[in-house]
Design a protein around this motif. Structure first.
Motif, PDB file in Angstrom:
ATOM      1  N   LEU A  86      -6.362  16.991   0.724  1.00 55.84           N
ATOM      2  CA  LEU A  86      -5.359  16.684  -0.296  1.00 55.84           C
ATOM      3  C   LEU A  86      -5.157  15.176  -0.419  1.00 55.84           C
ATOM      4  O   LEU A  86      -5.384  14.434   0.541  1.00 55.84           O
ATOM      5  CB  LEU A  86      -4.021  17.341   0.066  1.00 55.84           C
ATOM      6  N   PRO A  87      -4.706  14.719  -1.611  1.00 53.14           N
ATOM      7  CA  PRO A  87      -4.415  13.287  -1.764  1.00 53.14           C
ATOM      8  C   PRO A  87      -3.148  12.899  -0.999  1.00 53.14           C
ATOM      9  O   PRO A  87      -2.309  13.760  -0.698  1.00 53.14           O
ATOM     10  CB  PRO A  87      -4.213  13.121  -3.273  1.00 53.14           C
ATOM     11  N   LEU A  88      -3.039  11.610  -0.700  1.00 51.70           N
ATOM     12  CA  LEU A  88      -1.905  11.096   0.079  1.00 51.70           C
ATOM     13  C   LEU A  88      -0.556  11.472  -0.542  1.00 51.70           C
ATOM     14  O   LEU A  88       0.396  11.798   0.170  1.00 51.70           O
ATOM     15  CB  LEU A  88      -2.029   9.573   0.201  1.00 51.70           C
ATOM     16  N   GLU A  89      -0.492  11.432  -1.879  1.00 52.82           N
ATOM     17  CA  GLU A  89       0.793  11.705  -2.551  1.00 52.82           C
ATOM     18  C   GLU A  89       1.292  13.125  -2.260  1.00 52.82           C
ATOM     19  O   GLU A  89       2.465  13.414  -2.419  1.00 52.82           O
ATOM     20  CB  GLU A  89       0.665  11.477  -4.063  1.00 52.82           C
ATOM     21  N   GLU A  90       0.372  14.002  -1.854  1.00 46.87           N
ATOM     22  CA  GLU A  90       0.769  15.392  -1.573  1.00 46.87           C
ATOM     23  C   GLU A  90       0.995  15.629  -0.081  1.00 46.87           C
ATOM     24  O   GLU A  90       0.988  16.774   0.380  1.00 46.87           O
ATOM     25  CB  GLU A  90      -0.272  16.360  -2.139  1.00 46.87           C
ATOM     26  N   PHE A  91       1.227  14.552   0.676  1.00 43.98           N
ATOM     27  CA  PHE A  91       1.404  14.705   2.126  1.00 43.98           C
ATOM     28  C   PHE A  91       2.517  15.690   2.489  1.00 43.98           C
ATOM     29  O   PHE A  91       2.312  16.570   3.335  1.00 43.98           O
ATOM     30  CB  PHE A  91       1.648  13.336   2.774  1.00 43.98           C
ATOM     31  N   PRO A  92       3.704  15.596   1.855  1.00 47.15           N
ATOM     32  CA  PRO A  92       4.757  16.562   2.248  1.00 47.15           C
ATOM     33  C   PRO A  92       4.340  18.012   2.007  1.00 47.15           C
ATOM     34  O   PRO A  92       4.608  18.881   2.842  1.00 47.15           O
ATOM     35  CB  PRO A  92       5.940  16.168   1.348  1.00 47.15           C
ATOM     36  N   GLU A  93       3.644  18.271   0.886  1.00 46.18           N
ATOM     37  CA  GLU A  93       3.164  19.629   0.616  1.00 46.18           C
ATOM     38  C   GLU A  93       2.137  20.047   1.668  1.00 46.18           C
ATOM     39  O   GLU A  93       2.128  21.196   2.133  1.00 46.18           O
ATOM     40  CB  GLU A  93       2.524  19.712  -0.781  1.00 46.18           C
ATOM     41  N   ALA A  94       1.269  19.099   2.040  1.00 48.18           N
ATOM     42  CA  ALA A  94       0.238  19.405   3.040  1.00 48.18           C
ATOM     43  C   ALA A  94       0.877  19.767   4.382  1.00 48.18           C
ATOM     44  O   ALA A  94       0.436  20.701   5.063  1.00 48.18           O
ATOM     45  CB  ALA A  94      -0.705  18.208   3.206  1.00 48.18           C
ATOM     46  N   MET A 149       0.846  -1.200   0.000  1.00 47.25           N
ATOM     47  CA  MET A 149       0.000   0.000   0.000  1.00 47.25           C
ATOM     48  C   MET A 149       0.879   1.246   0.000  1.00 47.25           C
ATOM     49  O   MET A 149       2.070   1.191   0.303  1.00 47.25           O
ATOM     50  CB  MET A 149      -0.897   0.013   1.262  1.00 47.25           C
ATOM     51  N   ARG A 150       0.262   2.386  -0.346  1.00 46.64           N
ATOM     52  CA  ARG A 150       0.957   3.669  -0.265  1.00 46.64           C
ATOM     53  C   ARG A 150       0.797   4.240   1.144  1.00 46.64           C
ATOM     54  O   ARG A 150      -0.237   4.064   1.799  1.00 46.64           O
ATOM     55  CB  ARG A 150       0.367   4.652  -1.274  1.00 46.64           C
ATOM     56  N   ALA A 151       1.832   4.913   1.608  1.00 50.88           N
ATOM     57  CA  ALA A 151       1.783   5.489   2.955  1.00 50.88           C
ATOM     58  C   ALA A 151       2.767   6.654   3.045  1.00 50.88           C
ATOM     59  O   ALA A 151       3.760   6.694   2.307  1.00 50.88           O
ATOM     60  CB  ALA A 151       2.143   4.431   4.003  1.00 50.88           C
ATOM     61  N   ALA A 152       2.482   7.594   3.926  1.00 51.48           N
ATOM     62  CA  ALA A 152       3.446   8.642   4.266  1.00 51.48           C
ATOM     63  C   ALA A 152       4.349   8.076   5.349  1.00 51.48           C
ATOM     64  O   ALA A 152       3.862   7.510   6.338  1.00 51.48           O
ATOM     65  CB  ALA A 152       2.728   9.890   4.763  1.00 51.48           C
ATOM     66  N   ILE A 153       5.646   8.192   5.155  1.00 50.22           N
ATOM     67  CA  ILE A 153       6.597   7.568   6.073  1.00 50.22           C
ATOM     68  C   ILE A 153       7.592   8.626   6.552  1.00 50.22           C
ATOM     69  O   ILE A 153       8.148   9.376   5.740  1.00 50.22           O
ATOM     70  CB  ILE A 153       7.351   6.416   5.371  1.00 50.22           C
ATOM     71  N   ILE A 154       7.774   8.697   7.881  1.00 55.63           N
ATOM     72  CA  ILE A 154       8.861   9.521   8.428  1.00 55.63           C
ATOM     73  C   ILE A 154       9.982   8.544   8.776  1.00 55.63           C
ATOM     74  O   ILE A 154       9.865   7.752   9.714  1.00 55.63           O
ATOM     75  CB  ILE A 154       8.413  10.305   9.675  1.00 55.63           C
ATOM     76  N   ASP A 155      11.066   8.562   7.972  1.00 55.07           N
ATOM     77  CA  ASP A 155      12.167   7.612   8.186  1.00 55.07           C
ATOM     78  C   ASP A 155      12.967   7.974   9.422  1.00 55.07           C
ATOM     79  O   ASP A 155      13.423   7.096  10.161  1.00 55.07           O
ATOM     80  CB  ASP A 155      13.086   7.582   6.967  1.00 55.07           C
ATOM     81  N   ASN A 186       2.220   2.461  13.563  1.00 51.27           N
ATOM     82  CA  ASN A 186       1.845   3.036  12.276  1.00 51.27           C
ATOM     83  C   ASN A 186       0.391   3.492  12.250  1.00 51.27           C
ATOM     84  O   ASN A 186      -0.509   2.805  12.732  1.00 51.27           O
ATOM     85  CB  ASN A 186       2.105   2.031  11.151  1.00 51.27           C
ATOM     86  N   GLY A 187       0.189   4.668  11.659  1.00 58.68           N
ATOM     87  CA  GLY A 187      -1.121   5.302  11.657  1.00 58.68           C
ATOM     88  C   GLY A 187      -1.737   5.431  10.281  1.00 58.68           C
ATOM     89  O   GLY A 187      -1.486   4.602   9.392  1.00 58.68           O
ATOM     90  N   ALA A 188      -2.517   6.492  10.108  1.00 62.38           N
ATOM     91  CA  ALA A 188      -3.517   6.528   9.044  1.00 62.38           C
ATOM     92  C   ALA A 188      -3.201   7.464   7.882  1.00 62.38           C
ATOM     93  O   ALA A 188      -4.078   7.709   7.062  1.00 62.38           O
ATOM     94  CB  ALA A 188      -4.873   6.876   9.646  1.00 62.38           C
ATOM     95  N   PHE A 189      -1.972   7.990   7.791  1.00 64.02           N
ATOM     96  CA  PHE A 189      -1.599   8.642   6.531  1.00 64.02           C
ATOM     97  C   PHE A 189      -1.136   7.533   5.599  1.00 64.02           C
ATOM     98  O   PHE A 189       0.038   7.404   5.234  1.00 64.02           O
ATOM     99  CB  PHE A 189      -0.517   9.700   6.737  1.00 64.02           C
ATOM    100  N   ALA A 190      -2.098   6.672   5.258  1.00 66.74           N
ATOM    101  CA  ALA A 190      -1.835   5.451   4.498  1.00 66.74           C
ATOM    102  C   ALA A 190      -3.165   4.977   3.931  1.00 66.74           C
ATOM    103  O   ALA A 190      -4.227   5.440   4.362  1.00 66.74           O
ATOM    104  CB  ALA A 190      -1.248   4.374   5.416  1.00 66.74           C
ATOM    105  N   GLU A 191      -3.088   4.050   2.983  1.00 62.34           N
ATOM    106  CA  GLU A 191      -4.344   3.525   2.442  1.00 62.34           C
ATOM    107  C   GLU A 191      -5.095   2.678   3.471  1.00 62.34           C
ATOM    108  O   GLU A 191      -6.318   2.697   3.533  1.00 62.34           O
ATOM    109  CB  GLU A 191      -4.047   2.700   1.192  1.00 62.34           C
ATOM    110  N   TYR A 192      -4.323   1.939   4.296  1.00 62.15           N
ATOM    111  CA  TYR A 192      -4.951   1.051   5.290  1.00 62.15           C
ATOM    112  C   TYR A 192      -4.230   1.178   6.625  1.00 62.15           C
ATOM    113  O   TYR A 192      -3.038   1.486   6.677  1.00 62.15           O
ATOM    114  CB  TYR A 192      -4.880  -0.414   4.833  1.00 62.15           C
TER     115      TYR A 192
END
Ligand SMILES: [Zn+2]
Ligand SMILES: [Zn+2]
Length: 329
Positions: free
Chosen positions: A305-313, A1-7, A115-121
């Motif tokens: 905003l869509p997930l792909e724009e998380f850093p911009e958000a 799945m796609r997710a926003a990740i803070i490494d 892990n939380g919800a800036f993700a598809e699941y």
């Protein structure tokens, strides 16, 4: 799945993450909306000690149940729309066993420590999922968590009819607190450096609004609430109190931040200072307040905003753009 990740602190990206699998007592949620909160910025900056890395953040969310663990007994079904209390209390430490689970010695929260919800699941304990009434959108469902923090704030703080209360900060939390305080019969003044936020505060029941405490002639106040976490703002909120007043520190400061207050004044004026930490038995009341319309979400969700724009958000939140910015994965 796609997710926003803070490494690691300062390193944020959108990428692939493994699909969550439910534990026996869990459900998997297909995320419909997840709000960005000041705590997420502190996590991204490495200023929130409980957060491990890498982490998928996101703790203000609603979605649809798509999978159910083998031992779930809550009557929840695939297809149910739910809002989720992110709290993960251990249940066996002293705070948990004395009715103060939000101060759990092993405190955790979906999106903060797992892990939380800036993700598809996202997988969550089934007992943390609350069915969302049809009248509430996914975006409104994702407001239940911040509102439940505000409800807990009032539980701790109390508000008396006719009290003059100063709210410092008119972001989402300040505006929700303004509604709760005004609805409780308090006379609310709201300060925010960002003048664009003040008309909403007026709409939500503030009697006086200004861009600084010095501009308000309603001082001194019976009580003040800082919703910014900024040391200078907290000091201003303290200075604006009458003798016998009380200050609530509601906003999240960096863990290294320090404030400068007069201990003589705290002694001589019997000032009470009280914190408010997250959610405690306040999720259901928050859901009822939103469902009934007693708390309005009108105007609060300024951007989706869509997930792909998380850093911009996240950049928009840092810049103080709008009010609540949500991600709809
Ligand atoms: Zn939050
Ligand atoms: Zn505990």
């Amino acid at each position: 799945m796609r997710a926003a990740i803070i490494d690691e602190p300062g390193k944020l990206r959108v990428g692939e993450a493994p699909d969550p699998t439910p534990g026996a007592a869990d459900v998997v949620i297909k995320v419909g909306a997840c709000g960005i909160c000041g705590t997420d910025l502190h996590i991204a900056d490495g200023e929130f000690p409980p957060a491990p890395f890498p982490l998928v953040p996101g703790h203000e969310f609603a979605g649809e149940v798509v999978e159910i663990g083998s031992d779930v007994r809550t009557g929840i079904a695939v297809g149910d729309r739910v809002a989720v209390d992110p709290s993960l209390f251990c249940g066996y430490c002293t705070p948990c066993r004395t009715g103060r689970g939000n101060l759990c010695a092993n405190w955790g929260a979906t999106g903060d420590t797992v892990n939380g919800a800036f993700a598809e699941y996202v997988a969550v304990p089934a007992v943390n999922a609350y069915r969302l009434p049809d009248s509430l959108s996914m975006g409104q469902g994702a407001l239940v968590e911040p509102l439940s923090c505000a409800v807990h704030g009032l539980d701790v703080f109390g508000a008396q009819i006719g009290e003059r209360i100063l709210v410092v900060g008119a972001g989402t939390m300040g505006l929700l607190l303004t509604q709760l305080l005004a609805g409780s019969g308090a006379r609310v003044s709201v300060v925010d450096r960002n003048a664009a936020r003040l008309p909403l505060a007026t709409t939500f029941g503030a009697e006086h609004v200004a861009t600084s405490v010095a501009e308000l002639d309603a001082a001194p106040f019976d009580a003040s609430v800082d919703v910014t976490g900024a040391p200078k703002a907290i000091e201003d909120a303290f200075d604006a109190l009458r003798r016998g007043g009380r200050l609530q520190i509601f906003g999240v400061a960096a863990d290294t931040a320090r404030i400068s207050l007069s201990p003589f004044r705290i002694y001589n004026d019997e000032i009470r200072i009280v914190g408010s930490m997250a959610v405690l038995d306040s999720f259901e009341p928050a859901l009822r307040l939103l469902e009934s319309g007693r708390v309005s979400s009108e105007g609060l969700i300024s951007h989706t905003l869509p997930l792909e724009e998380f850093p911009e958000a996240v950049g928009m939140v840092r810049a103080g753009t709008g009010v609540k910015i949500q991600i709809a994965p």
